[in-house]
Every structure is written in C-alpha cells, then in structure tokens.
Design an enzyme around this catalytic site. Structure first.
Site, PDB file in Angstrom:
ATOM      1  N   GLU A   1     -41.999 -42.521  -4.428  1.00 12.39           N
ATOM      2  CA  GLU A   1     -41.204 -43.740  -4.191  1.00 12.39           C
ATOM      3  C   GLU A   1     -42.140 -44.952  -4.202  1.00 12.39           C
ATOM      4  O   GLU A   1     -41.953 -45.884  -4.983  1.00 12.39           O
ATOM      5  CB  GLU A   1     -40.474 -43.624  -2.859  1.00 12.39           C
ATOM      6  CG  GLU A   1     -39.487 -42.439  -2.865  1.00 12.39           C
ATOM      7  CD  GLU A   1     -38.264 -42.693  -2.036  1.00 12.39           C
ATOM      8  OE1 GLU A   1     -38.386 -42.794  -0.812  1.00 12.39           O
ATOM      9  OE2 GLU A   1     -37.172 -42.810  -2.621  1.00 12.39           O
TER      10      GLU A   1
ATOM     11  N   HIS B   1     -39.623 -36.448  -1.973  1.00  9.31           N
ATOM     12  CA  HIS B   1     -38.963 -37.077  -3.123  1.00  9.31           C
ATOM     13  C   HIS B   1     -39.752 -36.621  -4.345  1.00  9.31           C
ATOM     14  O   HIS B   1     -40.988 -36.507  -4.272  1.00  9.31           O
ATOM     15  CB  HIS B   1     -39.012 -38.614  -3.010  1.00  9.31           C
ATOM     16  CG  HIS B   1     -38.341 -39.138  -1.784  1.00  9.31           C
ATOM     17  ND1 HIS B   1     -37.041 -39.609  -1.777  1.00  9.31           N
ATOM     18  CD2 HIS B   1     -38.780 -39.232  -0.493  1.00  9.31           C
ATOM     19  CE1 HIS B   1     -36.725 -39.998  -0.541  1.00  9.31           C
ATOM     20  NE2 HIS B   1     -37.758 -39.762   0.255  1.00  9.31           N
TER      21      HIS B   1
ATOM     22  N   HIS C   1     -42.430 -37.582   3.150  1.00 10.98           N
ATOM     23  CA  HIS C   1     -42.171 -38.550   4.220  1.00 10.98           C
ATOM     24  C   HIS C   1     -42.022 -37.833   5.556  1.00 10.98           C
ATOM     25  O   HIS C   1     -41.146 -36.975   5.700  1.00 10.98           O
ATOM     26  CB  HIS C   1     -40.880 -39.332   3.926  1.00 10.98           C
ATOM     27  CG  HIS C   1     -41.035 -40.304   2.810  1.00 10.98           C
ATOM     28  ND1 HIS C   1     -39.964 -40.801   2.088  1.00 10.98           N
ATOM     29  CD2 HIS C   1     -42.138 -40.873   2.271  1.00 10.98           C
ATOM     30  CE1 HIS C   1     -40.400 -41.644   1.173  1.00 10.98           C
ATOM     31  NE2 HIS C   1     -41.728 -41.707   1.258  1.00 10.98           N
TER      32      HIS C   1
ATOM     33  N   HIS D   1     -29.440 -34.534  -1.034  1.00  8.08           N
ATOM     34  CA  HIS D   1     -30.291 -35.458  -1.801  1.00  8.08           C
ATOM     35  C   HIS D   1     -31.766 -35.219  -1.541  1.00  8.08           C
ATOM     36  O   HIS D   1     -32.606 -35.866  -2.156  1.00  8.08           O
ATOM     37  CB  HIS D   1     -29.944 -36.932  -1.578  1.00  8.08           C
ATOM     38  CG  HIS D   1     -29.841 -37.347  -0.163  1.00  8.08           C
ATOM     39  ND1 HIS D   1     -28.636 -37.555   0.463  1.00  8.08           N
ATOM     40  CD2 HIS D   1     -30.794 -37.585   0.771  1.00  8.08           C
ATOM     41  CE1 HIS D   1     -28.864 -37.921   1.712  1.00  8.08           C
ATOM     42  NE2 HIS D   1     -30.153 -37.950   1.924  1.00  8.08           N
TER      43      HIS D   1
ATOM     44  N   HIS E   1     -39.418 -34.685   4.735  1.00 15.09           N
ATOM     45  CA  HIS E   1     -38.705 -34.371   3.501  1.00 15.09           C
ATOM     46  C   HIS E   1     -39.524 -34.887   2.324  1.00 15.09           C
ATOM     47  O   HIS E   1     -40.532 -35.563   2.520  1.00 15.09           O
ATOM     48  CB  HIS E   1     -37.310 -35.022   3.494  1.00 15.09           C
ATOM     49  CG  HIS E   1     -37.381 -36.508   3.550  1.00 15.09           C
ATOM     50  ND1 HIS E   1     -37.467 -37.207   4.755  1.00 15.09           N
ATOM     51  CD2 HIS E   1     -37.462 -37.436   2.572  1.00 15.09           C
ATOM     52  CE1 HIS E   1     -37.566 -38.501   4.499  1.00 15.09           C
ATOM     53  NE2 HIS E   1     -37.575 -38.672   3.187  1.00 15.09           N
TER      54      HIS E   1
ATOM     55  N   THR F   1     -35.414 -45.553   2.527  1.00 12.75           N
ATOM     56  CA  THR F   1     -35.333 -45.700   1.061  1.00 12.75           C
ATOM     57  C   THR F   1     -34.051 -45.102   0.489  1.00 12.75           C
ATOM     58  O   THR F   1     -33.850 -45.096  -0.727  1.00 12.75           O
ATOM     59  CB  THR F   1     -36.518 -44.995   0.373  1.00 12.75           C
ATOM     60  OG1 THR F   1     -36.394 -43.578   0.644  1.00 12.75           O
ATOM     61  CG2 THR F   1     -37.846 -45.520   0.856  1.00 12.75           C
TER      62      THR F   1
HETATM   63  N1  LIG Z   1     -36.777 -41.754   2.681  1.00 10.40           N
HETATM   64  S1  LIG Z   1     -36.913 -42.273   4.178  1.00 10.40           S
HETATM   65  O1  LIG Z   1     -36.993 -43.724   4.149  1.00 10.40           O
HETATM   66  O2  LIG Z   1     -38.004 -41.607   4.851  1.00 10.40           O
HETATM   67  C1  LIG Z   1     -35.443 -41.872   5.039  1.00 10.40           C
HETATM   68  C2  LIG Z   1     -34.223 -42.295   4.527  1.00 10.40           C
HETATM   69  C3  LIG Z   1     -33.033 -42.007   5.185  1.00 10.40           C
HETATM   70  C4  LIG Z   1     -33.074 -41.293   6.362  1.00 10.40           C
HETATM   71  O3  LIG Z   1     -32.075 -40.870   7.185  1.00 10.40           O
HETATM   72  C5  LIG Z   1     -32.682 -40.192   8.152  1.00 10.40           C
HETATM   73  N2  LIG Z   1     -31.955 -39.608   9.161  1.00 10.40           N
HETATM   74  C6  LIG Z   1     -32.484 -38.610   9.952  1.00 10.40           C
HETATM   75  O4  LIG Z   1     -33.618 -38.212   9.799  1.00 10.40           O
HETATM   76  C7  LIG Z   1     -31.587 -38.051  11.017  1.00 10.40           C
HETATM   77  C8  LIG Z   1     -31.905 -36.812  11.567  1.00 10.40           C
HETATM   78  C9  LIG Z   1     -31.078 -36.281  12.552  1.00 10.40           C
HETATM   79  C10 LIG Z   1     -29.943 -36.969  13.013  1.00 10.40           C
HETATM   80  C11 LIG Z   1     -29.642 -38.200  12.447  1.00 10.40           C
HETATM   81  C12 LIG Z   1     -30.448 -38.740  11.437  1.00 10.40           C
HETATM   82  N3  LIG Z   1     -34.009 -40.145   8.031  1.00 10.40           N
HETATM   83  C13 LIG Z   1     -34.279 -40.858   6.872  1.00 10.40           C
HETATM   84  C14 LIG Z   1     -35.475 -41.150   6.227  1.00 10.40           C
HETATM   85 ZN   LIG Z   2     -37.993 -40.307   2.129  1.00  8.71          ZN
END
Ligand SMILES: NS(=O)(=O)c1ccc2oc(NC(=O)c3ccccc3)nc2c1
Ligand SMILES: [Zn+2]
Length: 260
Positions: A106, A96, A119, A64, A94, A198
């Site tokens: 977002e 979006h 992000h 995703h 990462h 998110t």
């Molecule tokens: N769009 S967001 O809100 O930045 C967002 C949303 C969902 C996410 O799930 C994770 N998990 C890890 O990074 C992770 C990395 C290594 C091991 C476990 C988890 N980061 C996120 C950021």
């Molecule tokens: Zn994000």
C-alpha cells in the site's frame, strides 16, 4: 444462459468517496514515502514491541484480507515508544498483496512498491475503552507497516501461509499462539506520519509507523495468499483475492518524519 449476479461486489477504491467522503480527507493513507524529503527527528526514540505472551486467537478470511486476531483484553502485547505517547494494544494483523510481481504493498517508497505489506493494528487502550472508540479518534490507532519482498522462504511465515488453505473461502479457523515478533526485520528504523485506515471506513485515526527494511518471503509463500478467494464456498464464481491494496493518497501538506 445462467446470469450470475456475484454476491460479493468488489468496490473499487476510486468510488469509496461516494459512501465515505473522508476518502478525500486531509490525512488519508497510504502515501508515497520519499526518504530524502522525510524529516529526520532526533527526538524520535526507538519503537518498542512487547509481544511476549501474545495470544493469537484465530485467522479469518474477511472477504478483503486474511486477518489474525489477538486477545486484547489486557496489555500483554503492546507497541510503545517512537512517536507514541502511550502503549498501544495489538488487536490484529493482516496483509495486502497483488496478483503478481512487485505490486501489492500500500505504501510506496520513492514511487517503488513491494510485493506485499503486513499491517500490525494496535489501539490506544489508555485513552479509549474499546477498539471501536479508538478507531474514530485522531490518536486512537497505531499501525506498524512492514514491506514484504520476494526472495528466500521466510522461516516463520509458513505458520500463517500453511493455514491459509483452511480459510480459502470467507471463513475463520483457530491458530495457536503465533508471536508476530518473528515477522519483524532486523532493523526497526522507521518513517512515521499521521494517516488513516486504508480500507473503509477510512477513519483518520492512525499513527503510521512504516519500517524501512522489508522482510523476505518466497514467491511460493506469497502465492498461497493469492489463492484465497473473496467469495464464499456457496458462491458459483471464484473471485481470487488479489490486488487488495489502495493506491497512494495525496500528502496534503503532511510531514513524514524518520527515525533514521
Ligand atoms: N489496512 S489498515 O489501515 O491497517 C486497516 C483498515 C481497516 C481496519 O478495520 C479494522 N478493524 C478491526 O481490526 C476490528 C477488529 C475487531 C473488532 C472491530 C474492528 N482494522 C483495520 C485496519
Ligand atoms: Zn492494512
């Protein structure tokens, strides 16, 4: 004819609440940021990024988004200051984006969206032992949001976009040290508010720091994100990864503070 059942079922944000009731919680992200309704808080100091010896590990298409993971075994890459009481360790960054034009971010600013949003995800390793534990704590994560606007080529983003063809399908490849400091705009003025992840599991554990100034990237560089696929190589149907952004969520009485 051959009825293809796509393995990767794209779950739309509007039904996430069925499996994740927190999707209708009181501190969900993203939000629409309305600058003149934000509270200027003079006690908010500058955000400080110490990404000096950053060690990026790999770049992964996780179905995703495309994620660049970092070695977070010590405090070598941290964000601190601003609304944060502790230093938070960089875990991954990462993006979006949308399928075209200026939709893809977002967060929105006075109802306007940008073409994309970066992000940088950090976790509070002072108070919590693992990312997973921090990800479920109200002050566990700090995500730095940076808007991307189309214009000239970004001189450093090509290091990431040139690697994307290697992760066209859901795979991972190594990338040598990439310092995300080169993806920051010149001004670190920000808005900050308490929010959530998110995407599922949507944990309400994020202190959001959204920079006011966007960085400029070219349409060509953005286009390379759009050629990524949600699907794996083995799957017949080619589902392009685009529009992987959640729409703004209700503020529910939260205050957005600004450093500006
Ligand atoms: N769009 S967001 O809100 O930045 C967002 C949303 C969902 C996410 O799930 C994770 N998990 C890890 O990074 C992770 C990395 C290594 C091991 C476990 C988890 N980061 C996120 C950021
Ligand atoms: Zn994000």
């Amino acid at each position: 004819g051959h009825h293809f059942i796509p393995f990767c079922i794209i779950i739309s944000p509007s039904v996430w609440h069925k499996n994740y009731p927190v999707a209708q919680g009181n501190r969900q992200s993203p939000i629409d940021i309305v600058p003149h309704q934000a509270l200027h808080d003079p006690s908010l100091g500058p955000v400080v990024l110490n990404y000096d010896q950053c060690t990026s590990m790999n770049i992964t298409n996780n179905g995703h988004s495309v994620v660049v993971q970092f070695d977070d075994s010590d405090d070598r890459s941290v964000i601190q200051g601003g609304p944060l009481d502790n230093p938070y360790r960089l875990k991954q960054f990462h993006f979006h984006w949308g399928e075209k034009g200026c939709h893809g971010s977002e967060h929105t600013v006075a109802g306007n969206s940008y073409a994309s949003e970066l992000h940088l995800v950090h976790w509070n390793a002072v108070k919590y032992k693992t990312f997973g534990e921090a990800a479920t704590a109200p002050d566990g994560l700090a995500v730095l949001g940076i808007f991307l606007e189309t214009g000239d080529d970004h001189r450093w983003l090509h290091v990431i976009t040139d690697a994307l063809y290697m992760v066209k399908f859901k795979v991972s490849t190594t990338v040598n040290c990439f310092n995300p400091k080169c993806l920051l705009p010149s001004s670190l003025h920000y808005w900050t508010y308490l929010g959530s992840l998110t995407t599922p599991p949507l944990h309400e554990s994020v202190i959001w720091i959204v920079l006011r100034e966007p960085i400029i990237v070219s349409e060509k560089q953005l286009g390379k994100f759009r050629m990524l696929l949600f699907t794996g190589e083995e799957e017949d149907q080619r589902i392009r990864m685009e529009n992987n952004f959640r729409p703004p969520q209700p503020l529910k009485g939260r205050k957005v503070r600004s450093s500006i």
